[in-house]
Design an enzyme around this catalytic site. Structure first.
Site, PDB file in Angstrom:
ATOM      1  N   LYS A  11      53.109  93.086  68.140  1.00 45.81           N
ATOM      2  CA  LYS A  11      53.287  91.899  68.484  1.00 45.81           C
ATOM      3  C   LYS A  11      51.907  91.181  68.003  1.00 45.81           C
ATOM      4  O   LYS A  11      50.900  91.835  67.951  1.00 45.81           O
ATOM      5  CB  LYS A  11      53.597  91.628  69.765  1.00 45.81           C
ATOM      6  CG  LYS A  11      54.990  92.261  70.344  1.00 45.81           C
ATOM      7  CD  LYS A  11      55.474  91.938  71.704  1.00 45.81           C
ATOM      8  CE  LYS A  11      56.906  92.432  72.133  1.00 45.81           C
ATOM      9  NZ  LYS A  11      56.841  91.826  73.475  1.00 45.81           N
ATOM     10  N   PHE A  59      61.912  81.607  79.851  1.00 45.39           N
ATOM     11  CA  PHE A  59      60.713  81.834  78.776  1.00 45.39           C
ATOM     12  C   PHE A  59      61.063  82.138  77.515  1.00 45.39           C
ATOM     13  O   PHE A  59      60.191  82.410  76.558  1.00 45.39           O
ATOM     14  CB  PHE A  59      59.909  83.036  79.438  1.00 45.39           C
ATOM     15  CG  PHE A  59      61.039  84.533  79.535  1.00 45.39           C
ATOM     16  CD1 PHE A  59      61.130  85.027  78.528  1.00 45.39           C
ATOM     17  CD2 PHE A  59      61.463  84.702  80.799  1.00 45.39           C
ATOM     18  CE1 PHE A  59      62.163  86.361  78.528  1.00 45.39           C
ATOM     19  CE2 PHE A  59      62.437  85.863  80.735  1.00 45.39           C
ATOM     20  CZ  PHE A  59      62.865  86.851  79.854  1.00 45.39           C
ATOM     21  N   ARG A  94      59.151 104.099  74.871  1.00 45.13           N
ATOM     22  CA  ARG A  94      59.046 103.209  75.883  1.00 45.13           C
ATOM     23  C   ARG A  94      58.295 103.728  76.810  1.00 45.13           C
ATOM     24  O   ARG A  94      57.507 102.715  77.393  1.00 45.13           O
ATOM     25  CB  ARG A  94      60.430 103.384  76.709  1.00 45.13           C
ATOM     26  CG  ARG A  94      61.519 102.233  75.855  1.00 45.13           C
ATOM     27  CD  ARG A  94      61.475 100.671  75.717  1.00 45.13           C
ATOM     28  NE  ARG A  94      61.629 100.246  77.042  1.00 45.13           N
ATOM     29  CZ  ARG A  94      61.754  98.738  77.155  1.00 45.13           C
ATOM     30  NH1 ARG A  94      61.598  98.024  75.971  1.00 45.13           N
ATOM     31  NH2 ARG A  94      61.811  98.228  78.317  1.00 45.13           N
ATOM     32  N   THR A 100      57.722  96.253  81.023  1.00 48.41           N
ATOM     33  CA  THR A 100      57.514  94.880  80.348  1.00 48.41           C
ATOM     34  C   THR A 100      56.640  93.975  81.003  1.00 48.41           C
ATOM     35  O   THR A 100      55.782  93.297  79.883  1.00 48.41           O
ATOM     36  CB  THR A 100      59.004  94.289  80.654  1.00 48.41           C
ATOM     37  OG1 THR A 100      60.119  95.087  79.849  1.00 48.41           O
ATOM     38  CG2 THR A 100      59.204  92.974  79.831  1.00 48.41           C
ATOM     39  N   ARG A 111      50.910  98.853  77.342  1.00 48.37           N
ATOM     40  CA  ARG A 111      50.891  97.584  77.945  1.00 48.37           C
ATOM     41  C   ARG A 111      50.092  97.714  79.159  1.00 48.37           C
ATOM     42  O   ARG A 111      49.436  96.700  79.710  1.00 48.37           O
ATOM     43  CB  ARG A 111      52.469  97.355  78.277  1.00 48.37           C
ATOM     44  CG  ARG A 111      53.319  96.863  76.870  1.00 48.37           C
ATOM     45  CD  ARG A 111      54.779  97.043  77.418  1.00 48.37           C
ATOM     46  NE  ARG A 111      55.533  96.315  76.332  1.00 48.37           N
ATOM     47  CZ  ARG A 111      56.881  96.299  76.383  1.00 48.37           C
ATOM     48  NH1 ARG A 111      57.491  96.851  77.684  1.00 48.37           N
ATOM     49  NH2 ARG A 111      57.637  95.615  75.418  1.00 48.37           N
ATOM     50  N   ASN A 125      52.351  91.573  75.802  1.00 49.60           N
ATOM     51  CA  ASN A 125      52.422  93.102  76.074  1.00 49.60           C
ATOM     52  C   ASN A 125      52.220  93.958  74.800  1.00 49.60           C
ATOM     53  O   ASN A 125      52.727  95.076  74.728  1.00 49.60           O
ATOM     54  CB  ASN A 125      53.739  93.282  76.933  1.00 49.60           C
ATOM     55  CG  ASN A 125      54.935  92.879  76.319  1.00 49.60           C
ATOM     56  OD1 ASN A 125      55.161  92.522  75.152  1.00 49.60           O
ATOM     57  ND2 ASN A 125      55.937  92.933  77.193  1.00 49.60           N
ATOM     58  N   GLU A 139      68.690  96.407  65.894  1.00 51.29           N
ATOM     59  CA  GLU A 139      67.076  96.046  65.591  1.00 51.29           C
ATOM     60  C   GLU A 139      66.670  96.739  64.540  1.00 51.29           C
ATOM     61  O   GLU A 139      66.127  95.984  63.807  1.00 51.29           O
ATOM     62  CB  GLU A 139      66.397  96.218  67.003  1.00 51.29           C
ATOM     63  CG  GLU A 139      66.479  95.294  68.149  1.00 51.29           C
ATOM     64  CD  GLU A 139      65.672  96.032  69.343  1.00 51.29           C
ATOM     65  OE1 GLU A 139      64.672  96.730  69.312  1.00 51.29           O
ATOM     66  OE2 GLU A 139      65.745  95.319  70.275  1.00 51.29           O
TER      67      GLU A 139
HETATM   68  P1  DAT Z   1      60.765  94.842  76.615  1.00 50.93           P
HETATM   69  O1  DAT Z   1      60.036  94.007  75.617  1.00 50.93           O
HETATM   70  O2  DAT Z   1      60.086  95.450  77.600  1.00 50.93           O
HETATM   71  O3  DAT Z   1      62.196  95.280  76.077  1.00 50.93           O
HETATM   72  P2  DAT Z   1      62.781  92.457  77.555  1.00 50.93           P
HETATM   73  O4  DAT Z   1      63.727  92.781  76.368  1.00 50.93           O
HETATM   74  O5  DAT Z   1      63.265  92.276  78.772  1.00 50.93           O
HETATM   75  O6  DAT Z   1      61.690  93.639  77.727  1.00 50.93           O
HETATM   76  O7  DAT Z   1      62.180  91.120  76.897  1.00 50.93           O
HETATM   77  C1  DAT Z   1      61.535  90.632  75.787  1.00 50.93           C
HETATM   78  C2  DAT Z   1      59.976  90.188  76.128  1.00 50.93           C
HETATM   79  O8  DAT Z   1      60.259  88.810  76.670  1.00 50.93           O
HETATM   80  C3  DAT Z   1      59.102  90.741  76.749  1.00 50.93           C
HETATM   81  O9  DAT Z   1      58.383  91.737  76.100  1.00 50.93           O
HETATM   82  C4  DAT Z   1      58.102  89.905  77.057  1.00 50.93           C
HETATM   83  C5  DAT Z   1      59.049  88.816  77.591  1.00 50.93           C
HETATM   84  N1  DAT Z   1      59.572  88.532  78.958  1.00 50.93           N
HETATM   85  C6  DAT Z   1      60.577  89.636  79.585  1.00 50.93           C
HETATM   86  N2  DAT Z   1      60.637  89.238  80.891  1.00 50.93           N
HETATM   87  C7  DAT Z   1      59.681  87.900  81.036  1.00 50.93           C
HETATM   88  C8  DAT Z   1      59.312  87.247  82.220  1.00 50.93           C
HETATM   89  N3  DAT Z   1      59.938  87.346  83.212  1.00 50.93           N
HETATM   90  N4  DAT Z   1      58.383  86.189  81.915  1.00 50.93           N
HETATM   91  C9  DAT Z   1      58.049  86.050  80.736  1.00 50.93           C
HETATM   92  N5  DAT Z   1      58.160  86.814  79.714  1.00 50.93           N
HETATM   93  C10 DAT Z   1      59.296  87.768  79.823  1.00 50.93           C
HETATM   94 MG    MG Z   2      63.772  94.605  75.095  1.00 52.51          MG
END
Ligand code: DAT
Ligand code: MG
Length: 151
Positions: A11, A59, A94, A100, A111, A125, A139
């Site tokens: 990222k 978000f 993972r 996350t 992370r 992250n 994806e």
């Molecule tokens: P991951 O990236 O671990 O698969 P996700 O798919 O639930 O997590 O979310 C995608 C991204 O969105 C994550 O890397 C960071 C952001 N994100 C997730 N939950 C969040 C929150 N509660 N507040 C702010 N950003 C968040």
């Molecule tokens: Mg995800």
């Protein structure tokens, strides 16, 4: 035993903070195999498609800005996209990535070591990693053409 493919993105915070090499080193050390890699300039449409399952989250709009490098001055909107393949690759990556929320990610994970939550509340992250087989398949297809992935 299940041979899987999983999508990884470095990222914009990872790119801007020069964590690309470290991330690849850890992925390589896992024994999984890199089978595709490409620098991608992430369009608004592509970002929204990638994160479409989160479009109703509060978000979401900032997440789109983040993945397009708008918080890190990346005018080319670049991320490094990769596919790694191997036994249980999705879970294995993972585990290397960590949780996350960077504050909850275990010490020693990417992370946990390098992620942060900004004072504005943005999760930074470092990497994306597909979370399950359905996501991984979708994806990998979204980021790579079949001929860009080693057979
Ligand atoms: P991951 O990236 O671990 O698969 P996700 O798919 O639930 O997590 O979310 C995608 C991204 O969105 C994550 O890397 C960071 C952001 N994100 C997730 N939950 C969040 C929150 N509660 N507040 C702010 N950003 C968040
Ligand atoms: Mg995800």
């Amino acid at each position: 035993m299940s041979i899987e493919q999983t999508l990884i993105l470095i990222k914009p915070d990872g790119y801007a903070r020069r964590l690309t090499g470290l991330t690849i080193d850890r992925l390589d050390a896992s024994g999984l195999e890199m089978v595709a890699a490409r620098m991608v300039s992430v369009s608004e449409k592509h970002a929204r498609e990638h994160y479409k399952s989160l479009s109703d989250k509060p978000f979401f709009e900032n997440l789109i800005k983040y993945i397009r490098g708008e918080f890190h001055g990346l005018k080319n909107h670049q991320v490094l996209a990769m596919v790694y393949r191997g036994e249980n690759a999705i879970k294995a990556v993972r585990a290397i990535a960590g949780a996350t929320n960077p504050e909850q990610a275990a010490a020693g994970t990417i992370r946990g070591s390098f992620g942060r939550i900004t004072t504005a509340g943005q999760f930074e992250n470092v990497i994306h990693a597909s979370s399950d087989p359905g996501d991984a398949e979708r994806e990998v297809k979204l980021w790579f053409k079949p001929e860009e992935i080693l057979p």
